[in-house]
Design a protein around this motif. Structure first.
Motif, PDB file in Angstrom:
ATOM      1  N   ARG A 232       0.827  -1.214   0.000  1.00 50.45           N
ATOM      2  CA  ARG A 232       0.000   0.000   0.000  1.00 50.45           C
ATOM      3  C   ARG A 232       0.861   1.264   0.000  1.00 50.45           C
ATOM      4  NH1 ARG A 232      -2.873  -3.025   3.862  1.00 50.45           N
ATOM      5  NH2 ARG A 232      -1.936  -1.828   5.561  1.00 50.45           N
ATOM      6  N   THR A 233       1.879   1.276   0.839  1.00 52.20           N
ATOM      7  CA  THR A 233       2.735   2.462   0.952  1.00 52.20           C
ATOM      8  C   THR A 233       3.493   2.724  -0.341  1.00 52.20           C
ATOM      9  OG1 THR A 233       3.009   2.007   3.324  1.00 52.20           O
ATOM     10  CG2 THR A 233       4.574   3.533   2.313  1.00 52.20           C
ATOM     11  N   ALA A 234       3.914   1.664  -1.013  1.00 52.75           N
ATOM     12  CA  ALA A 234       4.718   1.796  -2.230  1.00 52.75           C
ATOM     13  C   ALA A 234       3.959   2.472  -3.364  1.00 52.75           C
ATOM     14  CB  ALA A 234       5.207   0.427  -2.676  1.00 52.75           C
ATOM     15  N   ARG A 235       2.647   2.461  -3.308  1.00 53.98           N
ATOM     16  CA  ARG A 235       1.856   3.081  -4.381  1.00 53.98           C
ATOM     17  C   ARG A 235       2.093   4.585  -4.456  1.00 53.98           C
ATOM     18  NH1 ARG A 235      -3.538  -0.314  -2.618  1.00 53.98           N
ATOM     19  NH2 ARG A 235      -2.682  -2.379  -3.141  1.00 53.98           N
ATOM     20  N   ASP A 236       2.521   5.193  -3.361  1.00 53.35           N
ATOM     21  CA  ASP A 236       2.804   6.628  -3.343  1.00 53.35           C
ATOM     22  C   ASP A 236       4.287   6.933  -3.520  1.00 53.35           C
ATOM     23  OD1 ASP A 236       0.089   7.250  -2.838  1.00 53.35           O
ATOM     24  OD2 ASP A 236       0.379   6.863  -0.695  1.00 53.35           O
ATOM     25  N   GLY A 237       5.090   5.909  -3.780  1.00 53.86           N
ATOM     26  CA  GLY A 237       6.527   6.110  -3.909  1.00 53.86           C
ATOM     27  C   GLY A 237       7.037   5.875  -5.314  1.00 53.86           C
ATOM     28  N   ASP A 238       8.305   6.167  -5.514  1.00 53.54           N
ATOM     29  CA  ASP A 238       8.979   6.000  -6.803  1.00 53.54           C
ATOM     30  C   ASP A 238       9.861   4.753  -6.736  1.00 53.54           C
ATOM     31  OD1 ASP A 238      10.419   6.087  -9.128  1.00 53.54           O
ATOM     32  OD2 ASP A 238      11.336   8.052  -8.762  1.00 53.54           O
ATOM     33  N   PRO A 239       9.560   3.711  -7.501  1.00 52.19           N
ATOM     34  CA  PRO A 239      10.354   2.479  -7.440  1.00 52.19           C
ATOM     35  C   PRO A 239      11.780   2.640  -7.960  1.00 52.19           C
ATOM     36  CG  PRO A 239       8.771   2.367  -9.236  1.00 52.19           C
ATOM     37  CD  PRO A 239       8.429   3.588  -8.434  1.00 52.19           C
ATOM     38  N   ARG A 240      12.052   3.772  -8.636  1.00 55.56           N
ATOM     39  CA  ARG A 240      13.406   4.019  -9.151  1.00 55.56           C
ATOM     40  C   ARG A 240      14.168   5.040  -8.307  1.00 55.56           C
ATOM     41  NH1 ARG A 240       9.792   3.301 -12.856  1.00 55.56           N
ATOM     42  NH2 ARG A 240       9.156   5.496 -12.761  1.00 55.56           N
ATOM     43  N   ALA A 241      13.592   5.429  -7.190  1.00 54.51           N
ATOM     44  CA  ALA A 241      14.217   6.467  -6.361  1.00 54.51           C
ATOM     45  C   ALA A 241      15.540   6.013  -5.756  1.00 54.51           C
ATOM     46  CB  ALA A 241      13.257   6.901  -5.255  1.00 54.51           C
ATOM     47  N   ILE A 242      15.633   4.745  -5.380  1.00 50.98           N
ATOM     48  CA  ILE A 242      16.829   4.224  -4.706  1.00 50.98           C
ATOM     49  C   ILE A 242      17.255   2.941  -5.400  1.00 50.98           C
ATOM     50  CG2 ILE A 242      17.829   3.530  -2.502  1.00 50.98           C
ATOM     51  CD1 ILE A 242      15.238   4.861  -1.238  1.00 50.98           C
ATOM     52  N   ALA A 243      18.512   2.848  -5.760  1.00 51.70           N
ATOM     53  CA  ALA A 243      19.025   1.674  -6.482  1.00 51.70           C
ATOM     54  C   ALA A 243      19.461   0.593  -5.500  1.00 51.70           C
ATOM     55  CB  ALA A 243      20.179   2.071  -7.382  1.00 51.70           C
ATOM     56  N   PHE A 244      18.499  -0.134  -4.964  1.00 51.46           N
ATOM     57  CA  PHE A 244      18.822  -1.221  -4.054  1.00 51.46           C
ATOM     58  C   PHE A 244      19.337  -2.430  -4.842  1.00 51.46           C
ATOM     59  CE2 PHE A 244      15.574   0.735  -1.036  1.00 51.46           C
ATOM     60  CZ  PHE A 244      16.545   1.223  -0.184  1.00 51.46           C
ATOM     61  N   PRO A 245      20.180  -3.270  -4.225  1.00 50.69           N
ATOM     62  CA  PRO A 245      20.792  -4.400  -4.943  1.00 50.69           C
ATOM     63  C   PRO A 245      19.789  -5.501  -5.284  1.00 50.69           C
ATOM     64  CG  PRO A 245      21.326  -4.498  -2.612  1.00 50.69           C
ATOM     65  CD  PRO A 245      20.655  -3.173  -2.828  1.00 50.69           C
ATOM     66  N   ARG A 246      20.129  -6.244  -6.344  1.00 44.31           N
ATOM     67  CA  ARG A 246      19.369  -7.422  -6.772  1.00 44.31           C
ATOM     68  C   ARG A 246      20.221  -8.652  -6.447  1.00 44.31           C
ATOM     69  NH1 ARG A 246      16.598  -2.742  -7.564  1.00 44.31           N
ATOM     70  NH2 ARG A 246      14.990  -2.915  -9.178  1.00 44.31           N
ATOM     71  N   GLY A 247      19.829  -9.382  -5.420  1.00 44.12           N
ATOM     72  CA  GLY A 247      20.638 -10.499  -4.950  1.00 44.12           C
ATOM     73  C   GLY A 247      20.750 -11.642  -5.942  1.00 44.12           C
ATOM     74  N   LEU A 248      21.941 -12.234  -6.013  1.00 38.89           N
ATOM     75  CA  LEU A 248      22.237 -13.415  -6.843  1.00 38.89           C
ATOM     76  C   LEU A 248      21.904 -13.199  -8.322  1.00 38.89           C
ATOM     77  CD1 LEU A 248      21.116 -16.419  -4.581  1.00 38.89           C
ATOM     78  CD2 LEU A 248      23.375 -15.362  -4.793  1.00 38.89           C
ATOM     79  N   THR A 249      22.184 -11.991  -8.816  1.00 40.43           N
ATOM     80  CA  THR A 249      21.955 -11.727 -10.238  1.00 40.43           C
ATOM     81  C   THR A 249      23.245 -11.377 -10.982  1.00 40.43           C
ATOM     82  OG1 THR A 249      21.427  -9.398  -9.791  1.00 40.43           O
ATOM     83  CG2 THR A 249      19.581 -10.964  -9.860  1.00 40.43           C
TER      84      THR A 249
END
Length: 350
Positions: free
Chosen positions: A189-206
């Protein structure tokens, strides 16, 4: 046994007491009692609390399911129960109850695998499962990729989490952000008001070196730690934490990895159907991203409605119905509860 057996399923592997009744692929009842509110103040599921809650809820939940379906225990053709994996004490409540009901009503009993049941429940909504298919199961305790050739005979594990499961990471990040428990729905629910590209968090095992040895495995512990370090750095500098952006960026990192690996598994094995199950399958971002990427890859995605993604008795009854229809022998009445039940075992052998 009739072609469309009437099967009752009992689920008590964690904090949901579920009793479902199906006839063939038709859902007749899905009664549920949750103890999640009792665990919220602890920030996670407390096994002893869950076991006690199951003891209190199993009989009224059973009666509610029978009433909703308009049947009696005598009408049931077989009883299925989650034998594992799960919390040992919680599993014991369900298995003991199933044994009592089966003995009293003189019905066969099937001790089934909780994870395989998450795959079987999709058939209640979308009909028979094309075989082979790839199944991705994502929950608080599991992140698994499976190749399903014959659900009644067994599945082939392709990959699994090597540390935190996806749902566990959602819970821990939600606690970090002061959102409470369970974390999955509130982050969604909270993420709907946020920007998914705002912070470059790591992608594990990729990374290439990781894909060489853990192509279909998952790791979310590093992502959880990265979120914690990022939030701590903001707080140390006196800057406000953009909770919606953190939630959206974290969620996107999880869903990116899950969908990418699932579709890679489909390509590798020449499979055109991807089934997604487990509590995290209710996540709106995961559903959207899976649909978008699958459409480009020519893969059909099947995801049950959210109520059937979380633990429930319907999924256990659905798997039990498959086993009965396939002529699989029932489990012995002294079947054990196995908290570490392997996916190579769909049901406790008779």
């Amino acid at each position: 046994m009739p072609d469309e057996p009437l099967v009752l399923g009992i689920e008590t592997s964690c904090d949901e007491t579920g009793v479902g009744i199906v006839r063939g692929h038709t859902l007749l009842a899905d009664a549920l009692a949750s103890s999640v509110d009792q665990h919220a103040r602890f920030g996670g599921v407390v096994p002893e609390v869950a076991s006690r809650a199951h003891l209190e809820a199993i009989v009224p939940t059973m009666q509610r399911a029978l009433d909703d379906a308009g049947v009696t225990l005598r009408d049931i053709d077989a009883i299925a129960v989650t034998a594992g994996p799960g919390l040992a004490g919680a599993l014991l409540v369900g298995v003991a109850a199933a044994k009592g009901y089966a003995l009293a009503a003189e019905k066969p009993i099937y001790g089934v695998n909780h994870l395989a049941a998450h795959v079987a429940v999709d058939t209640l909504e979308h009909g028979p499962l094309p075989e082979p298919a790839v199944a991705m199961l994502v929950s608080g305790g599991h992140s698994s990729l499976l190749l399903v050739d014959d659900l009644t005979a067994g599945v082939t594990p392709l990959g699994a989490t090597i540390d935190d499961a996806a749902g566990e990471a959602f819970d821990k990040v939600a606690r970090l952000l002061g959102m409470g428990f369970p974390g999955g729905p509130v982050i969604d629910r909270t993420a709907r008001d946020g920007d998914p590209r705002a912070i470059a968090f790591p992608r594990g095992l990729t990374a290439p070196k990781d894909l060489a040895t853990h192509r279909f495995d998952f790791s979310f512990s590093g992502l959880k730690t990265a979120v914690a370090r990022w939030v701590e750095a903001r707080e140390r500098s006196g800057e406000p934490v953009p909770v919606a952006d953190v939630a959206a960026s974290f969620q996107d990192a999880v869903c990116d990895v899950l969908t990418a690996k699932a579709l890679d598994a489909c390509r590798e094995h020449g499979v055109e159907t991807l089934v997604i199950g487990g509590g995290v399958a209710a996540n709106s971002r995961l559903r959207l991203l899976a649909e978008e990427r699958a459409a480009k890859a020519g893969v059909r995605v099947r995801v049950p409605r959210p109520q059937l993604c979380t633990d429930n008795g319907a999924m256990v009854a659905a798997l039990g119905s498959h086993l009965v229809a396939a002529g699989v022998a029932p489990s012995p009445l002294d079947l054990p509860a196995d908290s570490a039940m392997s996916l190579t075992s769909i049901a406790v052998a008779g």
